[in-house]
Design an enzyme around this catalytic site. Structure first.
Site, short mmCIF file in Angstrom:
data_model
loop_
_atom_site.label_atom_id
_atom_site.label_comp_id
_atom_site.label_asym_id
_atom_site.label_seq_id
_atom_site.Cartn_x
_atom_site.Cartn_y
_atom_site.Cartn_z
N SER A 186 -3.98 2.19 -0.69
CA SER A 186 -2.92 2.42 -1.62
C SER A 186 -3.88 2.69 -3.19
CB SER A 186 -1.78 1.38 -1.56
OG SER A 186 -0.97 1.73 -2.34
N ASP A 212 -3.63 5.22 3.75
CA ASP A 212 -2.32 5.36 3.32
C ASP A 212 -1.87 5.74 1.98
OD1 ASP A 212 0.12 5.73 5.01
OD2 ASP A 212 0.93 4.22 3.89
N HIS A 241 2.90 0.51 5.91
CA HIS A 241 2.13 0.95 4.63
C HIS A 241 0.77 0.25 4.83
CE1 HIS A 241 0.77 2.33 0.95
NE2 HIS A 241 0.86 1.22 0.26
#
Length: 399
Positions: A201, A227, A357
């Protein structure tokens, strides 16, 4: 068997009480797998930083004892950092008093093994990579793992306290570089080992920014982003405040915080949740607070930096030098620029649709396999180069 014997056996069995059925013994789905190392229940080292620079677990912690395994049923017991890392570091650059004291976890590489340098996402901590780091070392025993707590996260301390956090992308990338160089100095490595940068992230944006600067030179083999892509990340920022408003402000116990992450499927692997979630929370000293375990990082306060983190990410990811790997939880996350780049073969792409996620926490084994394979494809030590013409001439050979 005669009819008389059958009748006698039937009468004896009917006189016995019925055997009770224990559902817990039959239900094996909630059993937590055996831990990779033995751990002590009273260890809280993950929540503190040492002023001496390095903390090595004491022999009394029996780190190399055979693990006893987790109890039957679903456990929410915290797993300490010593289960996965050999030491923690407190790294401070004295050149500026405003530099943070960066807290990091380390497993040193063996011989000429690579160093996987991990950077977590916003609101997370270095322990987010504990389980996947262990899976990497199972498949590549010579590998080292360096996972830091970014400023404002985990046990990293920023001075002076109370001032607004400086969380610009450039600052976080500089912190990451400083962590790598200070770790080299602390561990007295003659040179940097081959490095694979891994970021989840926000961490994906940070490792891409560092790769783009070229400051790691030839030590950098490649970088992996987990991700996050520019388009979907910027779109997700629009709903960030809604997400934060639905999140509990605190928890009555540490176990309740772990349970919330598992129950809401924020983290889908209970082993990883029991390891990483405790570093996300801190115990409030407010008397009488029914929910004393509060979030360590105020994500709402990071809003001024949100766009700075992700704008231009796709272009930088495709343009920086080094091998490139993108792991996503769904193909819908790809934007146009990355789709074109993937069709042109500019980077490797893998999709894990069964993950959320937190790919590396939900599927640590699959993520580790991808990262180890990525290293093997970019490992320069396996290259055999042809001899130089000048060397052949010196040896008297005809060219």
């Amino acid at each position: 068997m005669s009819d008389l014997q059958k009748a006698w056996a039937k009468n004896r069995l009917s006189a016995l009480p019925p055997e009770s059925f224990d559902e817990m013994e039959e239900d094996e789905t909630d059993r937590v797998p055996e831990l990779p190392e033995h751990f002590d229940d009273d260890s809280s080292s993950a929540s503190s930083a040492s002023s001496t620079g390095t903390v090595i677990p004491s022999p009394s912690q029996n780190l190399f004892a055979r693990p006893q395994g987790a109890p039957r049923g679903r456990s929410l017991q915290q797993i300490p950092w010593t289960t996965y890392f050999e030491r923690e570091l407190s790294l401070h650059d004295p050149s500026s008093p405003t530099n943070p004291t960066i807290h990091a976890y380390l497993n040193s590489p063996v011989g000429k093994g690579p160093l996987f340098v991990m950077h977590h996402g916003a609101g997370s901590s270095g322990l987010s990579f504990a389980v996947v780091g262990d899976e990497i070392r199972k498949r590549l025993p010579s590998a080292g793992i360096l996972s830091l707590d970014a400023r404002g996260h985990g046990s990293t301390t920023t001075v002076p306290s109370g001032e607004p956090m400086g969380l610009s992308l450039e600052t976080l990338a500089a912190d990451l570089l400083s962590t790598i160089l200070m770790t080299q100095k602390e561990m007295k490595w003659a040179e940097l080992p081959p490095i694979i940068l891994v970021g989840h992230s926000l961490g994906g944006a940070v490792v891409t920014e560092l790769a783009k600067t070229g400051k790691l030179g030839n030590a950098l083999l490649g970088y992996a982003v987990l991700d996050v892509v520019e388009g979907s990340a910027i779109d997700a920022l629009q709903s960030m405040h809604t997400y934060l408003s639905t999140r509990p402000p605190g928890f009555p116990t540490l176990e309740a915080g772990i349970d919330w992450h598992i129950r809401t499927r924020t983290i889908r692997n209970s082993l990883s949740a029991r390891t990483s979630v405790p570093a996300l929370l801190t115990l409030s000293d407010t008397v009488g607070d029914p929910r004393p375990w509060k979030w360590r990082t105020d994500l709402g306060a990071t809003q001024p930096f949100w766009e700075n983190w992700f704008v231009g990410l796709s272009k930088k990811f495709l343009g920086a030098r080094g091998g490139k790997l993108l792991l996503l939880a769904g193909t819908d996350r790809l934007d146009t620029e990355l789709t074109i780049g993937q069709m042109q073969g500019k980077y490797s792409l893998q999709i894990f649709p069964e993950a959320g996620h937190f790919i590396h926490e939900d599927l640590p084994e699959k993520t580790a396999i991808s990262l180890v394979d990525f290293h093997k494809r970019n490992d320069r030590s396996a290259l055999v180069l042809p001899p130089k013409v000048s060397d052949l001439l010196k040896q008297g050979k005809k060219v």
